[in-house]
Write a protein that holds these residues in place. Sequence first.
Motif, PDB file in Angstrom:
ATOM      1  N   ASN A  63      38.300  39.658  38.503  1.00  0.00           N
ATOM      2  CA  ASN A  63      37.767  41.013  38.369  1.00  0.00           C
ATOM      3  C   ASN A  63      36.265  41.086  38.630  1.00  0.00           C
ATOM      4  O   ASN A  63      35.709  42.183  38.744  1.00  0.00           O
ATOM      5  CB  ASN A  63      38.066  41.562  36.967  1.00  0.00           C
ATOM      6  CG  ASN A  63      39.559  41.792  36.760  1.00  0.00           C
ATOM      7  OD1 ASN A  63      40.249  42.253  37.671  1.00  0.00           O
ATOM      8  ND2 ASN A  63      40.057  41.459  35.572  1.00  0.00           N
ATOM      9  N   ARG A  65      33.692  40.238  41.309  1.00  0.00           N
ATOM     10  CA  ARG A  65      33.600  39.844  42.713  1.00  0.00           C
ATOM     11  C   ARG A  65      32.446  38.875  42.956  1.00  0.00           C
ATOM     12  O   ARG A  65      32.582  37.924  43.727  1.00  0.00           O
ATOM     13  CB  ARG A  65      33.447  41.086  43.593  1.00  0.00           C
ATOM     14  CG  ARG A  65      33.436  40.778  45.078  1.00  0.00           C
ATOM     15  CD  ARG A  65      33.749  41.990  45.920  1.00  0.00           C
ATOM     16  NE  ARG A  65      32.905  43.135  45.581  1.00  0.00           N
ATOM     17  CZ  ARG A  65      33.014  44.324  46.187  1.00  0.00           C
ATOM     18  NH1 ARG A  65      33.934  44.507  47.127  1.00  0.00           N
ATOM     19  NH2 ARG A  65      32.231  45.326  45.838  1.00  0.00           N
ATOM     20  N   THR A 100      37.725  39.695  51.635  1.00  0.00           N
ATOM     21  CA  THR A 100      37.948  40.230  50.288  1.00  0.00           C
ATOM     22  C   THR A 100      38.935  41.386  50.339  1.00  0.00           C
ATOM     23  O   THR A 100      38.835  42.263  51.198  1.00  0.00           O
ATOM     24  CB  THR A 100      36.629  40.737  49.669  1.00  0.00           C
ATOM     25  OG1 THR A 100      35.651  39.707  49.713  1.00  0.00           O
ATOM     26  CG2 THR A 100      36.842  41.164  48.225  1.00  0.00           C
ATOM     27  N   GLU A 102      40.949  44.319  47.718  1.00  0.00           N
ATOM     28  CA  GLU A 102      40.814  44.962  46.409  1.00  0.00           C
ATOM     29  C   GLU A 102      41.972  45.926  46.203  1.00  0.00           C
ATOM     30  O   GLU A 102      42.319  46.702  47.103  1.00  0.00           O
ATOM     31  CB  GLU A 102      39.482  45.717  46.342  1.00  0.00           C
ATOM     32  CG  GLU A 102      39.254  46.474  45.054  1.00  0.00           C
ATOM     33  CD  GLU A 102      37.957  47.276  45.069  1.00  0.00           C
ATOM     34  OE1 GLU A 102      37.670  47.954  44.067  1.00  0.00           O
ATOM     35  OE2 GLU A 102      37.245  47.225  46.103  1.00  0.00           O
ATOM     36  N   ARG A 116      41.759  42.357  40.034  1.00  0.00           N
ATOM     37  CA  ARG A 116      41.409  43.417  40.977  1.00  0.00           C
ATOM     38  C   ARG A 116      41.023  42.903  42.365  1.00  0.00           C
ATOM     39  O   ARG A 116      41.326  43.530  43.372  1.00  0.00           O
ATOM     40  CB  ARG A 116      40.256  44.244  40.397  1.00  0.00           C
ATOM     41  CG  ARG A 116      39.942  45.484  41.212  1.00  0.00           C
ATOM     42  CD  ARG A 116      39.058  46.430  40.431  1.00  0.00           C
ATOM     43  NE  ARG A 116      38.859  47.682  41.156  1.00  0.00           N
ATOM     44  CZ  ARG A 116      38.190  48.722  40.668  1.00  0.00           C
ATOM     45  NH1 ARG A 116      37.660  48.662  39.454  1.00  0.00           N
ATOM     46  NH2 ARG A 116      38.053  49.819  41.388  1.00  0.00           N
ATOM     47  N   TYR A 117      40.324  41.773  42.423  1.00  0.00           N
ATOM     48  CA  TYR A 117      39.808  41.276  43.703  1.00  0.00           C
ATOM     49  C   TYR A 117      40.470  39.944  44.082  1.00  0.00           C
ATOM     50  O   TYR A 117      40.751  39.113  43.218  1.00  0.00           O
ATOM     51  CB  TYR A 117      38.292  41.067  43.636  1.00  0.00           C
ATOM     52  CG  TYR A 117      37.510  42.303  43.279  1.00  0.00           C
ATOM     53  CD1 TYR A 117      37.277  43.296  44.219  1.00  0.00           C
ATOM     54  CD2 TYR A 117      37.002  42.470  41.989  1.00  0.00           C
ATOM     55  CE1 TYR A 117      36.555  44.433  43.883  1.00  0.00           C
ATOM     56  CE2 TYR A 117      36.280  43.600  41.646  1.00  0.00           C
ATOM     57  CZ  TYR A 117      36.057  44.586  42.596  1.00  0.00           C
ATOM     58  OH  TYR A 117      35.352  45.709  42.257  1.00  0.00           O
TER      59      TYR A 117
END
Length: 240
Positions: A63, A65, A100, A102, A116-117
């Motif tokens: 979560n 990044r 990345t 998300e 989340r990431y």
Amino acid sequence: MTSRSPIIALIVAAGLAALGFFIGDGIRDSRKLTRSVDVRGLAERDVVADTAHLTINLGLSGNDRTRLFSDLQKVQRTVIQQLKANGIKDPELTETQWSTSEISAEEFKDDPERLRYTLTGGVEIATPNIEAIKKVNAGINDLIVSTGGAVTGSSVSYTFTGIGAIRAAMIAEATKDARNAALQFAQDSGSRVGAIRSASQGVFQITTPNSADSEGGNEDKTSVNKRVRVVTTVSYELVD
């Protein structure tokens, strides 16, 4: 006028007969010239791959990044150190571009426990050091464990790039094999092999040593030991 008609008729008949003889003889000669046999010749060489390619995939989820970037960088350094310890050199290493992803705010709202990431990257190696790559690839599972699963997988391939050095010799071998086949055919049919009418060369194929596929297919990149094949098709004149 009437007395000459039989003579003229005889002359015309003789001329037509002679013309028919020459035409028939010409056809027979033409058939002799167009007699041919199409044969195929095969040449094979067993070779060893001279270049190995290894891709090691990396991935982390979280979560934060910013922390993910730092953690993945540490993992990448650990992997590179391990590669160098096994004989891989700096010019043979390439760090792949990071990516990345998300999840959407709505997805995160529906499942707050979901990370989340996701950050992915990797290391690519291209080297003539086949034994080093075999050793590294054999230890991928240990690398996955030591990085806490940040190493997510790998792929390896072995290629042979030395066809240029053996091309001419193999084509000569295939052509010789084709001529031997033509000589056997001529002997069986009571003829002699004449000049080459046409010739074509197939593509060079790289297969596994025990492959029976000489017609084509994808290049083998899974094995270190390989077989190079080429087929030539030659049309020879046959003469009596």
